[in-house]
Design a protein around this motif. Structure first.
Motif, mmCIF file in Angstrom:
data_model
loop_
_atom_site.group_PDB
_atom_site.id
_atom_site.type_symbol
_atom_site.label_atom_id
_atom_site.label_comp_id
_atom_site.label_asym_id
_atom_site.label_seq_id
_atom_site.Cartn_x
_atom_site.Cartn_y
_atom_site.Cartn_z
ATOM 1 N N SER A 58 0.848 -1.201 0.000
ATOM 2 C CA SER A 58 0.000 0.000 0.000
ATOM 3 C C SER A 58 0.880 1.246 0.000
ATOM 4 O O SER A 58 0.424 2.329 -0.361
ATOM 5 C CB SER A 58 -1.025 -0.007 1.128
ATOM 6 O OG SER A 58 -0.470 -0.437 2.327
ATOM 7 N N THR A 68 -3.910 -4.134 2.849
ATOM 8 C CA THR A 68 -2.639 -4.749 2.472
ATOM 9 C C THR A 68 -2.577 -6.228 2.829
ATOM 10 O O THR A 68 -3.261 -6.674 3.758
ATOM 11 C CB THR A 68 -1.465 -3.988 3.151
ATOM 12 O OG1 THR A 68 -0.236 -4.579 2.739
ATOM 13 C CG2 THR A 68 -1.537 -4.039 4.669
ATOM 14 N N ASP A 110 -6.788 4.625 5.232
ATOM 15 C CA ASP A 110 -5.696 3.646 5.192
ATOM 16 C C ASP A 110 -5.949 2.612 6.290
ATOM 17 O O ASP A 110 -5.820 2.909 7.481
ATOM 18 C CB ASP A 110 -4.354 4.364 5.396
ATOM 19 C CG ASP A 110 -3.173 3.392 5.343
ATOM 20 O OD1 ASP A 110 -3.389 2.163 5.296
ATOM 21 O OD2 ASP A 110 -2.024 3.881 5.364
ATOM 22 N N SER A 148 0.352 -7.283 3.726
ATOM 23 C CA SER A 148 1.610 -7.294 4.485
ATOM 24 C C SER A 148 1.443 -7.627 5.960
ATOM 25 O O SER A 148 2.397 -8.041 6.596
ATOM 26 C CB SER A 148 2.273 -5.914 4.418
ATOM 27 O OG SER A 148 2.664 -5.601 3.122
#
Ligand SMILES: Cc1ncc(COP(=O)(O)O)c(C=O)c1O
Length: 366
Positions: free
Chosen positions: A90, A219, A189, A221
């Motif tokens: 992201s 994301t 976000d 991640s």
């Protein structure tokens, strides 16, 4: 060379210290990194096996449209395929948004402290940065509204916020979106979305129809445990996504990352397990902070921002000698605190023992 002037007083991203570096420096056999909010449980075992047998053709460019992953994700989260864009993490989407919307003559609004890449990219693009101090770890949305003017182009809401972990209450977010002019992009976000445990939390994807000027970033991640593969995504109004796609480089996500992310979408059980374990371990951090009369911000993420005795750089350095890498709040805009990724039960037990020795040293000093 004619570098942008603004780069002269900026610095490249400074990664935290690596496990190998710390091992060498302090002669330690084992070092635990709780500094980057990675998933201490790794990724789903099915994804691990898949990686080993992926059979990617190295000479072929990735699918720039991410067609297969796009289809699967759109079905899973219930949005149109054209509402999605994938990024090299992201991080890259933050850069794409900044490149597409920010420049001199525009301004952009964000909290402080928050995820530093918003300000970093805005500065490079030459936009004015308006930072609104957090109130007790929370976004001060009243002040955000006051900061908006005709030149405001992007508003960033980091939710949960990094580094405090606070989540914006549903009603506050909804009220805010209603007050933002519809020619301003509001970025939600949600890198830590999968870790949220608060009951009744509204999935912001349900708000996108009413607020086409909002965009959600997520994301692979963090909870998916795939930080090494650099893949994140944006969900938004197809017109907004189309503009951003114009800025995106054509093959920004590798074939392996696309395939792995697609596989990871099947691992619902793993994500649930990580949410549960993280929630349980978070309670231990809360108990530890309470027992030791240390302030800790309300976190809905996989990290906590906890008060330390004395200077946070010194505390972080001392924790390193015990084999724990954390992020000092001095660099994050939260002096007197460290940001610690919530580890596994065993890692956290070790961390609390290391922290105990900080507290003992501090008492001895008095
Ligand atoms: C709030 C926030 N947004 C975005 C990112 C970037 O994540 P990615 O690995 O998807 O680039 C991070 C990573 O730490 C983060 O904390």
């Amino acid at each position: 060379m004619r570098w942008k002037k603004v780069l002269d007083d900026m610095k490249p991203y400074k990664p935290g210290r690596s496990i190998e570096e710390v091992k060498k420096q302090y002669g330690l056999k084992e070092v635990i990194k709780l500094a980057s909010n990675e998933n201490p449980y790794g990724c789903a075992p099915s994804v691990q096996t898949f990686i080993e047998n992926a059979g990617i053709e190295p000479q072929i460019y990735p699918d720039g449209y991410a067609g297969s992953l796009r289809k699967k994700l759109s079905e899973k989260i219930g949005v149109k395929e054209e509402a999605l864009m994938f990024g090299n993490g992201s991080d890259e989407i933050v850069m794409i948004i900044s490149r597409a919307l920010l420049g001199s003559g525009t301004n952009t609004i964000m909290a402080t402290p928050t995820f530093p890449q918003y300000a970093h990219n805005a500065k490079i693009e030459g936009a004015e940065i308006r930072e609104i101090p957090l109130q007790d770890g929370q976004h001060d949305l009243e002040e955000f509204v006051k900061a908006i003017d005709d030149n405001t182009s992007v508003v960033w809401l980091c939710n949960p916020n990094n580094p405090t972990g606070n989540l914006i209450p549903n009603d506050d977010l909804l009220g805010f979106l209603k007050r933002v002019p519809d020619n301003i992009l509001v970025v939600l976000d949600e890198a830590y979305f999968e870790y949220i445990t608060e009951e009744g939390h509204t999935d912001s994807l349900t708000l996108l129809e009413e607020f086409p000027n909002a965009i959600v970033l997520r994301t692979f991640s963090k909870a998916y445990g795939l930080a090494a593969f650099r893949i994140g995504y944006a969900v938004g109004e197809p017109k907004v996504i189309s503009y951003l796609n114009t800025v995106r480089s054509p093959f920004n996500v590798t074939s392996l990352s696309l395939a792995i992310a697609e596989k990871a979408l099947e691992a619902d059980k793993f994500i649930k397990k990580c949410n549960l374990l993280n929630g349980n371990e978070k309670k231990r951090f809360i108990a530890y902070a309470t027992n030791n009369k240390l302030h800790l911000f309300d976190s809905e993420a996989n990290f906590v921002l906890i008060e330390v005795p004395g200077n946070a750089d010194e505390a972080s350095e001392k924790l390193l000698t015990h084999g724990f890498i954390v992020r000092s709040g001095e660099a994050l805009g939260t002096p007197g605190y460290v940001r610690v990724t919530i580890g596994t039960e065993e890692q956290n037990t070790g961390f609390f023992a290391a922290f105990d020795s900080l507290l003992t040293d501090a008492k001895l000093k008095l």
